[in-house]
Motif scaffolding. Structure first.
Motif, PDB file in Angstrom:
ATOM      1  N   UNK A 182      49.428  38.450  45.298  1.00 53.67           N
ATOM      2  CA  UNK A 182      50.234  39.146  44.293  1.00 53.67           C
ATOM      3  C   UNK A 182      50.415  40.621  44.626  1.00 53.67           C
ATOM      4  N   UNK A 183      49.339  41.296  44.950  1.00 52.83           N
ATOM      5  CA  UNK A 183      49.436  42.730  45.218  1.00 52.83           C
ATOM      6  C   UNK A 183      50.217  43.018  46.496  1.00 52.83           C
ATOM      7  N   UNK A 184      50.298  42.061  47.383  1.00 50.30           N
ATOM      8  CA  UNK A 184      51.061  42.255  48.618  1.00 50.30           C
ATOM      9  C   UNK A 184      52.505  41.817  48.500  1.00 50.30           C
TER      10      UNK A 184
ATOM     11  N   UNK B 270      49.862  47.023  45.941  1.00 52.72           N
ATOM     12  CA  UNK B 270      49.147  47.583  44.791  1.00 52.72           C
ATOM     13  C   UNK B 270      47.652  47.666  45.082  1.00 52.72           C
ATOM     14  N   UNK B 271      46.985  48.531  44.364  1.00 49.38           N
ATOM     15  CA  UNK B 271      45.535  48.700  44.517  1.00 49.38           C
ATOM     16  C   UNK B 271      44.787  48.340  43.241  1.00 49.38           C
ATOM     17  N   UNK B 272      45.523  48.111  42.167  1.00 46.17           N
ATOM     18  CA  UNK B 272      44.901  47.690  40.909  1.00 46.17           C
ATOM     19  C   UNK B 272      45.989  47.103  40.018  1.00 46.17           C
ATOM     20  N   UNK B 273      45.566  46.370  38.986  1.00 48.00           N
ATOM     21  CA  UNK B 273      46.528  45.824  38.031  1.00 48.00           C
ATOM     22  C   UNK B 273      47.233  46.937  37.275  1.00 48.00           C
ATOM     23  N   UNK B 274      46.585  48.076  37.132  1.00 45.35           N
ATOM     24  CA  UNK B 274      47.154  49.172  36.349  1.00 45.35           C
ATOM     25  C   UNK B 274      48.438  49.731  36.956  1.00 45.35           C
ATOM     26  N   UNK B 275      48.757  49.350  38.182  1.00 47.13           N
ATOM     27  CA  UNK B 275      49.999  49.820  38.801  1.00 47.13           C
ATOM     28  C   UNK B 275      51.193  48.959  38.399  1.00 47.13           C
ATOM     29  N   UNK B 276      50.949  47.908  37.601  1.00 44.99           N
ATOM     30  CA  UNK B 276      52.023  47.080  37.067  1.00 44.99           C
ATOM     31  C   UNK B 276      52.092  47.273  35.557  1.00 44.99           C
ATOM     32  N   UNK B 277      53.234  46.938  35.004  1.00 46.06           N
ATOM     33  CA  UNK B 277      53.343  46.948  33.541  1.00 46.06           C
ATOM     34  C   UNK B 277      52.505  45.796  32.974  1.00 46.06           C
ATOM     35  N   UNK B 278      51.779  46.006  31.897  1.00 48.81           N
ATOM     36  CA  UNK B 278      50.990  44.922  31.307  1.00 48.81           C
ATOM     37  C   UNK B 278      51.828  43.691  30.998  1.00 48.81           C
ATOM     38  N   UNK B 279      53.092  43.903  30.592  1.00 52.23           N
ATOM     39  CA  UNK B 279      53.975  42.792  30.258  1.00 52.23           C
ATOM     40  C   UNK B 279      54.238  41.909  31.477  1.00 52.23           C
ATOM     41  N   UNK B 280      54.342  42.526  32.655  1.00 51.70           N
ATOM     42  CA  UNK B 280      54.581  41.761  33.878  1.00 51.70           C
ATOM     43  C   UNK B 280      53.378  40.883  34.217  1.00 51.70           C
ATOM     44  N   UNK B 281      52.199  41.460  34.105  1.00 55.14           N
ATOM     45  CA  UNK B 281      50.973  40.713  34.399  1.00 55.14           C
ATOM     46  C   UNK B 281      50.789  39.583  33.389  1.00 55.14           C
ATOM     47  N   UNK B 282      51.057  39.867  32.123  1.00 58.72           N
ATOM     48  CA  UNK B 282      50.913  38.856  31.088  1.00 58.72           C
ATOM     49  C   UNK B 282      51.868  37.690  31.327  1.00 58.72           C
TER      50      UNK B 282
ATOM     51  N   UNK C 271      31.932  35.973  42.510  1.00 56.56           N
ATOM     52  CA  UNK C 271      32.911  36.685  41.682  1.00 56.56           C
ATOM     53  C   UNK C 271      34.330  36.222  42.000  1.00 56.56           C
ATOM     54  N   UNK C 272      34.492  34.924  42.201  1.00 51.81           N
ATOM     55  CA  UNK C 272      35.768  34.384  42.656  1.00 51.81           C
ATOM     56  C   UNK C 272      36.894  34.621  41.650  1.00 51.81           C
ATOM     57  N   UNK C 273      36.569  34.695  40.341  1.00 51.13           N
ATOM     58  CA  UNK C 273      37.606  34.882  39.331  1.00 51.13           C
ATOM     59  C   UNK C 273      37.623  36.291  38.738  1.00 51.13           C
ATOM     60  N   UNK C 274      36.936  37.222  39.351  1.00 57.30           N
ATOM     61  CA  UNK C 274      36.844  38.565  38.795  1.00 57.30           C
ATOM     62  C   UNK C 274      38.216  39.221  38.645  1.00 57.30           C
ATOM     63  N   UNK C 275      39.066  39.103  39.673  1.00 53.92           N
ATOM     64  CA  UNK C 275      40.392  39.732  39.606  1.00 53.92           C
ATOM     65  C   UNK C 275      41.249  39.105  38.512  1.00 53.92           C
ATOM     66  N   UNK C 276      41.122  37.799  38.313  1.00 60.00           N
ATOM     67  CA  UNK C 276      41.889  37.155  37.250  1.00 60.00           C
ATOM     68  C   UNK C 276      41.399  37.601  35.887  1.00 60.00           C
ATOM     69  N   UNK C 277      40.107  37.705  35.715  1.00 61.51           N
ATOM     70  CA  UNK C 277      39.564  38.153  34.437  1.00 61.51           C
ATOM     71  C   UNK C 277      39.975  39.591  34.137  1.00 61.51           C
ATOM     72  N   UNK C 278      40.045  40.422  35.167  1.00 61.82           N
ATOM     73  CA  UNK C 278      40.519  41.792  34.964  1.00 61.82           C
ATOM     74  C   UNK C 278      41.982  41.794  34.540  1.00 61.82           C
ATOM     75  N   UNK C 279      42.783  40.894  35.124  1.00 60.03           N
ATOM     76  CA  UNK C 279      44.198  40.803  34.762  1.00 60.03           C
ATOM     77  C   UNK C 279      44.366  40.359  33.318  1.00 60.03           C
ATOM     78  N   UNK C 280      43.560  39.399  32.892  1.00 56.28           N
ATOM     79  CA  UNK C 280      43.629  38.916  31.514  1.00 56.28           C
ATOM     80  C   UNK C 280      43.324  40.048  30.543  1.00 56.28           C
ATOM     81  N   UNK C 281      42.294  40.829  30.841  1.00 51.45           N
ATOM     82  CA  UNK C 281      41.936  41.956  29.975  1.00 51.45           C
ATOM     83  C   UNK C 281      43.040  43.010  29.966  1.00 51.45           C
TER      84      UNK C 281
END
Length: 229
Positions: free
Chosen positions: A102-104, A125-137, A55-65
């Motif tokens: 990134x989260x650190x 951070x503990x999840x992508x949801x703690x950032x604005x979607x625009x920042x992650x994008x 699951x090496x790219x799982x966190x990236x795929x979650x960020x994309x979604x």
């Protein structure tokens, strides 16, 4: 007498020394791994996202979604894709989040038990949801380079390239550029943003993955364009 025995061994098909057989000669045929995946970048990431196995790219795929980026972005031709190993998102050292993931690096406000922000206190951070979607994008778009760059056309001098991050989206990098270069040694490491006064130089962990729609390079640290004041 010993010299005569050794000479005899070279003439015979097998000899023993101290009870061990001499190794027979054999032809070594070097083999270079094929960097072609025969799939596009999106398919490649999906195939490397198997829970419990790989699951090496799982966190990236979650960020994309979470950022709302359409998967077709990762199937288009003529681009270079910087892919995020899970360590680039969350890396632990002695159970502590490191500042080079990134989260650190991009801390978020800490909150009390009632969910209220604690003034002046921040944490990883503990999840992508703690950032604005625009920042992650914006970060994900920065990791897509216009044009194809890999070992065949990257040299020891910095190649300045354009990314998909829109101009002026990042005040620290208003032209949305990235630099790539190859170390001039036997390791031939691809380095991102390794320029004078750069605060964040990122080494590519696995480079030269040749997907059907363009090369990909995997990193396990944050990639950003920042200069020292």
């Amino acid at each position: 007498m010993k010299r005569l025995w050794l000479l005899g061994c070279t003439l015979l098909s097998a000899c023993s020394l101290g009870g061990l057989d001499m190794q027979e000669s054999w032809n070594f045929e070097p083999h270079v791994l094929d960097p072609h995946t025969f799939k596009n970048t999106w398919q490649y990431m999906q195939d490397r996202n198997r829970p419990g196995q790989d699951s090496v790219f799982n966190d990236m795929l979650q960020a994309i979604a979470y950022a709302g980026i359409d998967s077709s972005v990762y199937t288009q031709q003529g681009r270079t894709y910087i892919l995020l190993h899970r360590d680039a998102v969350l890396r632990l050292d002695k159970k502590k989040v490191t500042p080079d993931c990134y989260w650190g690096k991009y801390l978020v406000p800490d909150r009390d038990a009632a969910g209220n922000i604690i003034p002046g206190k921040f944490r990883a951070a503990r999840s992508w949801q703690e950032y604005r979607p625009e920042q992650v994008k914006a970060w994900l778009l920065y990791l897509i380079v216009q044009g194809e760059y890999t070992f065949s056309n990257i040299g020891p001098e910095n190649e300045t390239v354009q990314t998909l991050l829109p101009p002026q989206a990042d005040t620290a990098n208003p032209t949305s550029i990235m630099t790539l270069r190859l170390t001039n040694d036997r390791n031939s490491t691809i380095k991102l943003n390794d320029f004078l006064n750069s605060t964040t130089v990122t080494n590519v962990r696995t480079g030269g993955i040749l997907n059907t729609n363009g090369p990909a390079h995997v990193v396990d640290r944050v990639v950003e364009f920042r200069t020292k004041p």
